[in-house]
Scaffold this active site. Structure first.
Site, PDB file in Angstrom:
ATOM      1  N   HIS A   1      22.249  57.381  45.197  1.00  0.00           N
ATOM      2  CA  HIS A   1      22.621  58.727  44.739  1.00  0.00           C
ATOM      3  C   HIS A   1      21.552  59.376  43.854  1.00  0.00           C
ATOM      4  O   HIS A   1      21.682  60.552  43.511  1.00  0.00           O
ATOM      5  CB  HIS A   1      23.938  58.687  43.962  1.00  0.00           C
ATOM      6  CG  HIS A   1      25.122  58.290  44.787  1.00  0.00           C
ATOM      7  ND1 HIS A   1      25.438  58.918  45.972  1.00  0.00           N
ATOM      8  CD2 HIS A   1      26.058  57.322  44.590  1.00  0.00           C
ATOM      9  CE1 HIS A   1      26.533  58.343  46.475  1.00  0.00           C
ATOM     10  NE2 HIS A   1      26.915  57.377  45.669  1.00  0.00           N
TER      11      HIS A   1
ATOM     12  N   ASP B   1      27.441  52.571  52.905  1.00  0.00           N
ATOM     13  CA  ASP B   1      28.269  52.775  51.720  1.00  0.00           C
ATOM     14  C   ASP B   1      29.311  53.852  52.025  1.00  0.00           C
ATOM     15  O   ASP B   1      29.068  54.770  52.816  1.00  0.00           O
ATOM     16  CB  ASP B   1      27.383  53.216  50.561  1.00  0.00           C
ATOM     17  CG  ASP B   1      28.094  53.232  49.219  1.00  0.00           C
ATOM     18  OD1 ASP B   1      27.907  52.278  48.445  1.00  0.00           O
ATOM     19  OD2 ASP B   1      28.819  54.207  48.939  1.00  0.00           O
TER      20      ASP B   1
ATOM     21  N   HIS C   1      30.257  56.257  50.233  1.00  0.00           N
ATOM     22  CA  HIS C   1      29.809  57.551  49.733  1.00  0.00           C
ATOM     23  C   HIS C   1      28.493  57.946  50.402  1.00  0.00           C
ATOM     24  O   HIS C   1      27.646  57.098  50.666  1.00  0.00           O
ATOM     25  CB  HIS C   1      29.612  57.509  48.213  1.00  0.00           C
ATOM     26  CG  HIS C   1      30.842  57.135  47.459  1.00  0.00           C
ATOM     27  ND1 HIS C   1      31.088  55.840  47.052  1.00  0.00           N
ATOM     28  CD2 HIS C   1      31.899  57.883  47.042  1.00  0.00           C
ATOM     29  CE1 HIS C   1      32.256  55.804  46.408  1.00  0.00           C
ATOM     30  NE2 HIS C   1      32.766  57.020  46.394  1.00  0.00           N
TER      31      HIS C   1
ATOM     32  N   ASP D   1      32.033  49.415  49.597  1.00  0.00           N
ATOM     33  CA  ASP D   1      33.191  50.150  49.099  1.00  0.00           C
ATOM     34  C   ASP D   1      33.973  50.873  50.191  1.00  0.00           C
ATOM     35  O   ASP D   1      34.938  51.578  49.900  1.00  0.00           O
ATOM     36  CB  ASP D   1      32.792  51.134  47.997  1.00  0.00           C
ATOM     37  CG  ASP D   1      31.478  51.837  48.254  1.00  0.00           C
ATOM     38  OD1 ASP D   1      30.896  51.659  49.333  1.00  0.00           O
ATOM     39  OD2 ASP D   1      31.016  52.566  47.352  1.00  0.00           O
TER      40      ASP D   1
END
Length: 308
Positions: A121, A158, A160, A242
């Site tokens: 990120h 991931d 996200h 996740d």
């Protein structure tokens, strides 16, 4: 032999009580990996400024240095914190990804980088989502600029969207960046229309509450054909766990078998196009048991491929 790259500095990056990106993540993962005694373990070096400046400007490194608290913890944004040793941990996380590239390109095979904080990120001049430095982007640029590769693929599974990696490599036509992620979900980026300056970005949104079968169809229909058309010389994985059904931060319903299937399929592509060379770098995963189980299964697949 599969190489496991870690560093004790990951245990010194302190976040507030109750924060999901916590020291216990690495502790749980390393306990789970301990029985895998055939792993070749090496310590992650710290990334140099030269390596980091391939994706981040000097102003970002200066801002991180200035933000280091002398004691306690400092909040950088809504989700991201620093303690006195956090930047050291982040440099070793990025350096571990670089070392994995060096090792795999020199010796073949694959490597797993188990460090924190995560990196996908972190944008050019912005910390975000627990991330300080763009670990996989730094590693990809190292493979290109130091080792002379011409095609590096990054697959980010991931839950996200890897907005930071996308931002850092938006203009890099030698990299194909692919992200599968739940949508809608924080950070709100990752639409299919986001294609990169050279058509070098592929975003594959997955609906909330979808399961591993939905993921498998998306990878078979979109991701694998894109990888095969690109024919990478090296495959880097942003390995977030996740998307597991037990994870508290999202609503995808993958199980450990789904991570095994995906790892096997990515290794198949790596064997066809890049001599089996895979660098996998830990990103998210916030339920400790799910993280330990899924990541260990992921590493076991990497080990199995090394024995073939």
């Amino acid at each position: 032999m599969t190489v496991l790259i870690t560093h004790p500095a990951s245990l010194n990056h302190v976040t507030p009580d109750g924060h999901p990106e916590r020291i216990a993540r690495i502790e749980a993962l390393m306990r789970a990996l301990e029985p895998l005694n055939t792993l070749d373990r090496i310590e992650a070096p710290a990334a140099t400024d030269e390596a980091l400046l391939r994706v981040h400007p000097q102003s970002h490194l200066d801002a991180l240095t200035a933000a280091i608290p002398s004691t306690g913890i400092a909040q950088l944004d809504a989700d991201t914190w620093m303690s006195p040793d956090s930047l050291t941990a982040a440099r070793h996380a990025a350096g571990g990804a670089i070392a994995a590239v060096d090792t795999v390109l020199a010796n073949g095979g694959n490597a797993f980088v188990a460090t924190r904080p995560p990196g996908h990120h972190a944008e050019k001049t912005r910390t975000m989502g627990f991330c300080l430095l763009g670990n996989v982007a730094v590693a990809a640029k190292h493979a290109l600029d130091v080792h002379g590769l011409t095609r590096v693929a990054i697959v980010d599974f991931d839950v996200h969207h890897g907005n930071g990696t996308q931002d850092l490599l938006w203009d890099e036509e030698r990299v194909l960046f692919i992200s599968s992620h739940q949508s809608p979900l924080w950070p709100g980026t990752g639409k299919p229309s986001e294609r990169g300056a050279h058509g070098n970005v592929l975003n594959v949104p997955l609906p909330p509450e979808s399961d591993g079968e939905t993921m498998r169809q998306a990878y078979e229909n979109k991701v694998f054909p894109a990888l095969e058309a690109f024919a990478p010389e090296l495959l880097i994985i942003s390995a977030g766990f996740d998307a597991h059904a037990d994870d508290p931060l999202a609503q995808l319903n993958w199980n450990t078998a789904d991570f095994v299937w995906l790892t096997q399929a990515l290794c198949d592509i790596a064997e066809r196009y890049c001599l089996g060379r895979v660098v996998s770098v830990l990103e998210g995963g916030y339920d400790l048991n799910a993280l330990a189980q899924a990541a260990t299964a992921h590493v076991k697949v990497l080990q199995e491929r090394e024995k073939r």
